[in-house]
Motif scaffolding. Structure first.
Motif, PDB file in Angstrom:
ATOM      1  N   GLY B 144     -21.386  -4.077   0.694  1.00 52.80           N
ATOM      2  CA  GLY B 144     -21.187  -5.441   0.574  1.00 52.80           C
ATOM      3  C   GLY B 144     -19.925  -5.769   0.298  1.00 52.80           C
ATOM      4  O   GLY B 144     -19.157  -7.060   0.620  1.00 52.80           O
ATOM      5  N   ARG B 145     -19.384  -4.475   0.580  1.00 53.09           N
ATOM      6  CA  ARG B 145     -17.179  -5.139   0.632  1.00 53.09           C
ATOM      7  C   ARG B 145     -17.167  -4.681   2.511  1.00 53.09           C
ATOM      8  O   ARG B 145     -17.272  -4.063   2.543  1.00 53.09           O
ATOM      9  CB  ARG B 145     -16.756  -4.134  -0.249  1.00 53.09           C
ATOM     10  CG  ARG B 145     -16.688  -4.622  -1.391  1.00 53.09           C
ATOM     11  CD  ARG B 145     -16.461  -2.819  -2.182  1.00 53.09           C
ATOM     12  NE  ARG B 145     -17.422  -4.063  -3.310  1.00 53.09           N
ATOM     13  CZ  ARG B 145     -16.651  -3.993  -5.247  1.00 53.09           C
ATOM     14  NH1 ARG B 145     -15.710  -4.871  -4.748  1.00 53.09           N
ATOM     15  NH2 ARG B 145     -17.677  -3.876  -5.722  1.00 53.09           N
ATOM     16  N   PRO B 146     -15.753  -5.355   2.581  1.00 48.28           N
ATOM     17  CA  PRO B 146     -15.798  -5.825   3.779  1.00 48.28           C
ATOM     18  C   PRO B 146     -14.811  -4.161   3.893  1.00 48.28           C
ATOM     19  O   PRO B 146     -13.627  -3.260   2.751  1.00 48.28           O
ATOM     20  CB  PRO B 146     -13.284  -6.155   3.678  1.00 48.28           C
ATOM     21  CG  PRO B 146     -14.231  -6.947   3.031  1.00 48.28           C
ATOM     22  CD  PRO B 146     -15.076  -6.551   1.563  1.00 48.28           C
ATOM     23  N   SER B 148     -11.730  -2.067   5.392  1.00 46.04           N
ATOM     24  CA  SER B 148     -10.156  -2.359   5.900  1.00 46.04           C
ATOM     25  C   SER B 148      -9.600  -1.386   6.365  1.00 46.04           C
ATOM     26  O   SER B 148     -10.032  -0.095   5.777  1.00 46.04           O
ATOM     27  CB  SER B 148      -9.322  -3.559   5.401  1.00 46.04           C
ATOM     28  OG  SER B 148      -9.287  -2.979   3.986  1.00 46.04           O
ATOM     29  N   VAL B 235      -9.975  -8.422  13.825  1.00 46.64           N
ATOM     30  CA  VAL B 235     -10.331  -8.579  12.953  1.00 46.64           C
ATOM     31  C   VAL B 235      -9.478  -7.881  11.913  1.00 46.64           C
ATOM     32  O   VAL B 235      -9.825  -8.653  10.125  1.00 46.64           O
ATOM     33  CB  VAL B 235     -11.235  -9.660  11.832  1.00 46.64           C
ATOM     34  CG1 VAL B 235     -11.868 -10.278  12.814  1.00 46.64           C
ATOM     35  CG2 VAL B 235     -13.017  -8.533  11.321  1.00 46.64           C
ATOM     36  N   SER B 236      -9.475  -6.670  12.019  1.00 48.34           N
ATOM     37  CA  SER B 236      -8.411  -5.146  11.539  1.00 48.34           C
ATOM     38  C   SER B 236      -9.805  -4.674   9.873  1.00 48.34           C
ATOM     39  O   SER B 236      -8.955  -4.742   9.460  1.00 48.34           O
ATOM     40  CB  SER B 236      -7.014  -5.765  11.073  1.00 48.34           C
ATOM     41  OG  SER B 236      -6.857  -6.147  10.220  1.00 48.34           O
ATOM     42  N   ALA B 237     -11.084  -5.272  10.261  1.00 42.49           N
ATOM     43  CA  ALA B 237     -12.112  -4.630   9.565  1.00 42.49           C
ATOM     44  C   ALA B 237     -13.168  -4.587   9.415  1.00 42.49           C
ATOM     45  O   ALA B 237     -13.894  -5.319  10.377  1.00 42.49           O
ATOM     46  CB  ALA B 237     -11.633  -5.926   8.097  1.00 42.49           C
ATOM     47  N   LEU B 239     -16.700  -6.096   8.667  1.00 41.31           N
ATOM     48  CA  LEU B 239     -17.266  -7.341   7.597  1.00 41.31           C
ATOM     49  C   LEU B 239     -18.387  -6.711   7.498  1.00 41.31           C
ATOM     50  O   LEU B 239     -19.579  -7.500   8.847  1.00 41.31           O
ATOM     51  CB  LEU B 239     -16.481  -8.492   8.107  1.00 41.31           C
ATOM     52  CG  LEU B 239     -15.094  -8.621   8.076  1.00 41.31           C
ATOM     53  CD1 LEU B 239     -14.758  -9.846   8.652  1.00 41.31           C
ATOM     54  CD2 LEU B 239     -14.477  -8.475   6.631  1.00 41.31           C
TER      55      LEU B 239
END
Lengths: 334, 315
Positions: B144-146, B148, B235-237, B239
């Motif tokens: 559930g976490r991005p 990055s 978005v550099s991640a 998601l």
């Protein structure tokens, strides 16, 4: 053939008129009323700033925050360009690009996602446009301008008061926000900070996300009551909506008297629950104040009054039966 | 045959009309906003439409067979999170990571295609199931976490440009050219139109209908993998919530471009112009500071307009 041509032209005309209509429409609807708005335009001097803003989604909270921003921008004689990213991180990057193309003087961002907004810092740097974060932290090592809630403190406050109320020992459950959102991560950090102090005395029976939702919290707490029976002493909810769902479940099971519920946000329904004594207390995050402070900070940055990039936290008072009327008779007055 | 030729003719007219609408909108926008007709902004627009454009190309191919793919948004999230995870946990070269993301998309597409083609299940339902499965897998994989702090050379895919043209736009162009070749020059393309036009006739004439139907979903999945790479780099991640409701924008571009949802009729050209139209509307309304509430209404009316024109033509 002719008909089709005609219909095509009609669509074009329709789209065009929508665009025209909308653009003039929002110029008027930017402020709360038209007359105040027009006085703003007459006041506008050459030196006035244009503040571009993109927010994650028009929730009730953000709507209040935006009202605070508009009020402050008007007071300072600035133009505000307000965009809503509709909870889409890519769309928000797009909007930052569009704000830069529009050559606004400064960009204020309430990030959809703390990680996904990082490229915006770089884009703004390249364009020489300062950036101010509001409400949502940005996940970067570089310093940046920020105004927002101290969610760790909020998490500590709600957990501390819940534990105090149950006499320093017992069993708690935590209703979390959507996993991975900065508010959830930080409020949980605050929750855990306090829990650590009571190791051995207070047991964490369960923690689950109910995605800020009253309905989800209702069924989750129903299940917990089923699972843990009368063992739950306190429900610590990371927002009011979930706390209200928990209260409904506890009331339906007839055990509300034995369980303490605390929350964060102090929305109107939450304040009413505090007043009725169903919710022990809730942490107030003043949305309008947050918006005002963000615009003030943006203005100060542009004026050169603020140069150091740092995080500013707004005050987060604990709301109980004693001070809840202050809110209910002011911002939540009918 | 004569009727078919006439149909194509009409479609081309519609495509050209769409182009006129886009140009007309552009002219209007450049009058009301001085920031619209600048090189930077136009490059912004073509960069901004890349993800939706690529998804819409896959969607168009699926729609040509009379199907629909509701899972594209979730597959984008899943492919993207896998790519981000590999970037974090391994030191594989970028190309391997890109291929992995595409492979993830293809496998998800295979699931869709297999059940639609070989179990005769309704595309709406099968892809709906993939939509929630892929989203669930994304949450499981990412907790559930991005994800990055991705490598900078990967991020170049999102923000870099070659000869002044943004890389996402170049990728969109490549996907478009490949898709067009597949549809208009290869046997596969003719089969796709045939299956969408009349499935029984296609079967009788010896086309492996099931295989074609499966293939189009795999292609859509591949498009998702490619789009996921661009989105993640932009978005550099990685998601977990990425791509939410992107299927709707892809369907919108497809429909505006004149592709019939009942299959057999449509062109990639139109889809690209549809994506450009949506992109310009989005960009223009942002520049004009139109509230997103109105933006959604405008988008809805454009879709309605396109459908009305389409149904008028059918009658």
């Amino acid at each position: 053939m002719k008909k089709r041509l005609l219909s095509m032209l009609l669509v074009l005309a329709m789209a065009a008129s929508m665009l025209m209509g909308c653009s003039s429409g929002t110029e008027e609807s930017g402020g709360s009323d038209a007359s105040a708005e027009s006085s703003e335009t007459t006041e506008k001097k050459d030196g006035s700033y244009t503040i571009g803003c993109t927010v994650y989604y028009m929730t009730e909270f953000i709507t209040l925050m935006v009202e605070g921003m508009e009020e402050k921008a008007k007071e300072l004689g600035c133009d505000l360009v307000m965009l809503d990213a509709q909870n889409d991180a890519q769309n928000q990057i797009t909007q930052v690009e569009n704000l830069i193309a529009q050559k606004v003087d400064i960009i204020v961002v309430a990030a959809v996602d703390s990680d996904a907004i990082v490229p915006a810092i770089e884009m703004c740097d390249e364009a020489g446009i300062p950036l101010v974060g509001v409400n949502m932290l940005i996940n970067t090592d570089q310093p940046y301008h920020y105004v927002g809630p101290d969610d760790v403190l909020a998490g500590e406050l709600e957990m501390q008061h819940a534990i105090d109320e149950i006499g320093g020992e017992g069993n708690v459950v935590i209703l979390e926000g959507p996993i991975g959102q900065s508010a959830q991560i930080q409020r949980l950090e605050g929750n855990e900070n306090v829990l650590k102090k009571y190791e051995g005395k207070v047991e964490l029976l369960a923690q689950q996300t109910a995605n800020w939702s009253r309905e989800e919290a209702l069924s989750l707490v129903e299940n917990w009551i089923e699972t843990f029976g009368g063992k739950i002493d306190a429900v610590v909810a990371q927002n009011d909506e979930m706390a209200l769902g928990a209260i409904q479940a506890l009331e339906a099971a007839g055990v509300k008297d034995q369980v303490v519920v605390t929350a964060v946000d102090a929305i109107k329904d939450g304040c009413n629950a505090v007043k009725e004594g169903k919710l022990l207390g809730t942490v107030y995050q003043d949305a309008a104040l947050e918006g005002q402070e963000a615009i003030q900070k943006a203005y100060d940055v542009l004026e050169g009054k603020v140069t150091e990039k740092k995080l500013d936290y707004i005050d987060m008072p604990w709301i109980t039966t004693e001070n809840v009327d202050d809110l209910l008779t002011t911002i939540y007055a009918e | 045959m004569g009727e078919k030729a006439k149909g194509f003719d009409k479609k081309w007219i519609q495509t050209y009309m769409l182009i006129f609408i886009v140009i007309g909108l552009g002219i209007i926008l450049s009058f009301i906003s001085s920031n619209f007709l600048t090189v930077t902004n136009l490059l912004n627009v073509v960069r901004q439409i890349a993800v939706n454009g690529i998804l819409a190309i896959g969607m168009t191919i699926v729609c040509l067979t009379g199907g629909i793919d509701l899972s594209v948004g979730s597959i984008v999230a899943f492919s993207g999170i896998i790519a981000a995870g590999l970037l974090r946990d391994t030191s594989y070269p970028i190309i391997v990571i890109v291929l992995a993301a595409v492979a993830v998309g293809a496998v998800c597409g295979l699931y869709n295609g297999y059940f639609v083609a070989y179990w005769n299940a309704a595309p709406f339902v099968v892809t709906l199931s993939m939509m929630t499965i892929a989203r669930g897998l994304t949450y499981v994989y990412s907790d559930g976490r991005p994800i990055s702090n991705l490598r900078t050379e990967f991020l170049t895919i999102g923000k870099g440009s070659i000869a002044g043209i943004p890389i996402p736009t170049l990728i969109l162009a490549a996907v478009f050219i490949l898709g067009s070749i597949m549809l208009s020059k290869l046997k596969f393309g003719r089969y796709v139109y045939a299956v969408g036009g009349n499935e029984n006739a296609a079967m009788v004439s010896g086309i492996n209908v099931k295989r074609i139907k499966m293939m189009v979903y795999v292609l859509s999945g591949i498009a998702c993998g490619i789009a996921a790479i661009i989105l993640t780099a932009r978005v550099s991640a990685g998601l977990p919530q990425a791509g939410e409701s992107y299927e709707l924008d892809a369907i919108a571009a497809t429909v505006i471009g004149g592709t019939s949802l009942s299959g057999g009729r449509g062109r990639l050209w139109g889809t690209i112009v549809g994506a450009v139209l949506l992109g310009i509307v989005n960009n223009g309304l942002d520049l004009l500071n139109v509230s997103s509430f109105y933006q959604q209404i405008v988008k809805g009316l454009i879709i309605l307009g396109a459908i009305l024109i389409d149904s008028k033509r059918n009658n």
